[in-house]
Design a protein around this motif. Sequence first.
Motif, mmCIF file in Angstrom:
data_model
loop_
_atom_site.group_PDB
_atom_site.id
_atom_site.type_symbol
_atom_site.label_atom_id
_atom_site.label_comp_id
_atom_site.label_asym_id
_atom_site.label_seq_id
_atom_site.Cartn_x
_atom_site.Cartn_y
_atom_site.Cartn_z
ATOM 1 N N PHE A 208 -22.656 -29.072 -43.792
ATOM 2 C CA PHE A 208 -23.304 -27.808 -44.162
ATOM 3 C C PHE A 208 -22.460 -26.616 -43.730
ATOM 4 O O PHE A 208 -22.397 -25.605 -44.410
ATOM 5 N N VAL A 209 -21.818 -26.779 -42.563
ATOM 6 C CA VAL A 209 -20.948 -25.708 -42.070
ATOM 7 C C VAL A 209 -19.772 -25.519 -43.021
ATOM 8 O O VAL A 209 -19.326 -24.398 -43.260
ATOM 9 N N ALA A 210 -19.318 -26.622 -43.612
ATOM 10 C CA ALA A 210 -18.159 -26.573 -44.502
ATOM 11 C C ALA A 210 -18.392 -25.622 -45.675
ATOM 12 O O ALA A 210 -17.459 -25.007 -46.182
ATOM 13 N N GLY A 211 -19.646 -25.503 -46.115
ATOM 14 C CA GLY A 211 -19.953 -24.644 -47.261
ATOM 15 C C GLY A 211 -20.059 -23.164 -46.921
ATOM 16 O O GLY A 211 -20.165 -22.325 -47.814
ATOM 17 N N LEU A 212 -20.014 -22.838 -45.636
ATOM 18 C CA LEU A 212 -20.109 -21.435 -45.231
ATOM 19 C C LEU A 212 -18.749 -20.763 -45.347
ATOM 20 O O LEU A 212 -17.741 -21.426 -45.197
ATOM 21 N N PRO A 213 -18.669 -19.456 -45.593
ATOM 22 C CA PRO A 213 -19.803 -18.570 -45.800
ATOM 23 C C PRO A 213 -20.262 -18.498 -47.262
ATOM 24 O O PRO A 213 -21.288 -17.882 -47.533
ATOM 25 N N GLY A 214 -19.524 -19.152 -48.177
ATOM 26 C CA GLY A 214 -19.772 -18.942 -49.607
ATOM 27 C C GLY A 214 -21.021 -19.589 -50.186
ATOM 28 O O GLY A 214 -21.822 -18.943 -50.860
ATOM 29 N N VAL A 241 -16.808 -26.528 -37.252
ATOM 30 C CA VAL A 241 -16.454 -25.135 -37.554
ATOM 31 C C VAL A 241 -14.931 -25.033 -37.634
ATOM 32 O O VAL A 241 -14.241 -25.241 -36.641
ATOM 33 N N GLU A 242 -14.437 -24.748 -38.824
ATOM 34 C CA GLU A 242 -12.985 -24.782 -39.036
ATOM 35 C C GLU A 242 -12.364 -23.412 -39.232
ATOM 36 O O GLU A 242 -11.148 -23.268 -39.145
ATOM 37 N N THR A 243 -13.173 -22.409 -39.561
ATOM 38 C CA THR A 243 -12.598 -21.089 -39.842
ATOM 39 C C THR A 243 -13.333 -19.978 -39.096
ATOM 40 O O THR A 243 -14.483 -20.132 -38.694
ATOM 41 N N LEU A 244 -12.610 -18.867 -38.974
ATOM 42 C CA LEU A 244 -13.199 -17.676 -38.362
ATOM 43 C C LEU A 244 -14.412 -17.217 -39.171
ATOM 44 O O LEU A 244 -15.446 -16.849 -38.607
ATOM 45 N N ALA A 245 -14.283 -17.248 -40.497
ATOM 46 C CA ALA A 245 -15.380 -16.786 -41.362
ATOM 47 C C ALA A 245 -16.644 -17.610 -41.118
ATOM 48 O O ALA A 245 -17.753 -17.070 -41.071
ATOM 49 N N GLN A 251 -22.655 -16.973 -36.270
ATOM 50 C CA GLN A 251 -23.114 -16.015 -35.255
ATOM 51 C C GLN A 251 -24.130 -15.047 -35.836
ATOM 52 O O GLN A 251 -25.144 -14.741 -35.212
ATOM 53 N N GLU A 252 -23.837 -14.561 -37.053
ATOM 54 C CA GLU A 252 -24.776 -13.637 -37.711
ATOM 55 C C GLU A 252 -26.132 -14.301 -37.908
ATOM 56 O O GLU A 252 -27.173 -13.651 -37.816
ATOM 57 N N LEU A 253 -26.109 -15.601 -38.181
ATOM 58 C CA LEU A 253 -27.360 -16.316 -38.410
ATOM 59 C C LEU A 253 -28.063 -16.653 -37.097
ATOM 60 O O LEU A 253 -29.168 -17.179 -37.085
ATOM 61 N N TYR A 261 -12.492 -27.506 -35.222
ATOM 62 C CA TYR A 261 -11.049 -27.304 -35.120
ATOM 63 C C TYR A 261 -10.680 -25.834 -34.942
ATOM 64 O O TYR A 261 -9.627 -25.515 -34.414
ATOM 65 N N HIS A 262 -11.539 -24.927 -35.421
ATOM 66 C CA HIS A 262 -11.239 -23.506 -35.260
ATOM 67 C C HIS A 262 -11.109 -23.147 -33.780
ATOM 68 O O HIS A 262 -10.339 -22.257 -33.427
ATOM 69 N N PHE A 263 -11.860 -23.833 -32.944
ATOM 70 C CA PHE A 263 -11.815 -23.541 -31.508
ATOM 71 C C PHE A 263 -10.876 -24.497 -30.787
ATOM 72 O O PHE A 263 -10.012 -24.075 -30.028
ATOM 73 N N ALA A 264 -11.054 -25.770 -31.004
ATOM 74 C CA ALA A 264 -10.187 -26.761 -30.365
ATOM 75 C C ALA A 264 -10.420 -28.134 -30.986
ATOM 76 O O ALA A 264 -11.527 -28.441 -31.435
#
Length: 285
Positions: A208-214, A241-245, A251-253, A261-264
């Motif tokens: 589900f995270v993969a489809g964010l933010p689009g 969570v793979e990207t900053l976006a 976070q907004e949600l 991978y975006h973090f480690a």
Amino acid sequence: AKRRRGGRQICFFNQSIAQAVRQRELLLEQVEQALAEGRFVLHYQPIVDLPGGNTVAVEALLRWPQPDGSLRPPGTFIPEVERHSRRLMLALGRYVLTSALAQAAAWHRDGYELAVAVNVSAREFLEEGFLSGLIELLAEHPDLPRERLVLEITETAALEDLPRAQAVMQSCRALGVRFAIDDFGAGHASLANLRELPVDRLKIDGAFVAGLPGASGDRAVVQAILAVAKAFGVGVVAEGVETLAQSQMLQELGCRLMQGYHFARPMPASLLGERLHAERLARSA
Ligand code: C2E
Ligand code: MG
Ligand code: MG
Ligand code: MG
């Protein structure tokens, strides 16, 4: 002619079944041997708390080092072991818990307030001796606060035997041990079932995270999970969570805890220790 062809097909079919069985037996033997020789390792992936970004927990992930130096991922052998050898799955699970608890105790001694999440398969979790085994392992680390251990089980594991899952979870929680439902949203769990389970945390499946933010559908699912978690008073970790976006949208949600991978990436315990040390220096600077 028809019959002859059918016969050949049956023969071919039997051969491929025999081959698959042989391959599986080989795999189980190799796992058994690697376990006996102490060749499995755990890697640890940070779970960070945003916006600060500190590592507040880690997830232990099993790795099987190969002769060529590569690491064989758990998805390529754990499901087979779980399906075909109860004894071996229990042994593997015991290795993972033993090793993760020893590491958690070491980090605790180093002064890090870090939860260690351990994946537990349905096989292990619903097994007769799971609770007593866990108590035994915890007894080896009397100084480790019990809430540092988080057991990750999937919805499907819990649903295999809901009353039993409930009972085991309640007993574990009486010890102080916490629970996360892994891959939440990906299985068949209904909210009614969730209500019956004493969990502390939901992990939003990376799909589900993969489809964010689009993707608005995925966003809706993530929002729904966050709302459910809030209603039940449980925490949420977003996985994959793979990207900053993605992290910004989460976070907004209203999601603070994230892993991906975006973090480690998952890393050996020694590297994770260096990361914790660096974070501590940065905090005290
Ligand atoms: P899981 O518990 O949902 O673990 C998260 C998986 O996502 C891990 O895969 C991790 O490496 C991967 N991951 C982390 N961040 C990202 C990201 O940003 N993008 C993507 N695409 N993937 C990411 P891994 O280590 O291959 O493990 C796969 C599954 O194997 C785990 O899923 C868990 O169900 C199982 N597993 C791993 N270790 C153990 C274990 O010790 N015992 C048991 N029973 N199962 C385990
Ligand atoms: Mg997990
Ligand atoms: Mg997961
Ligand atoms: Mg998964």
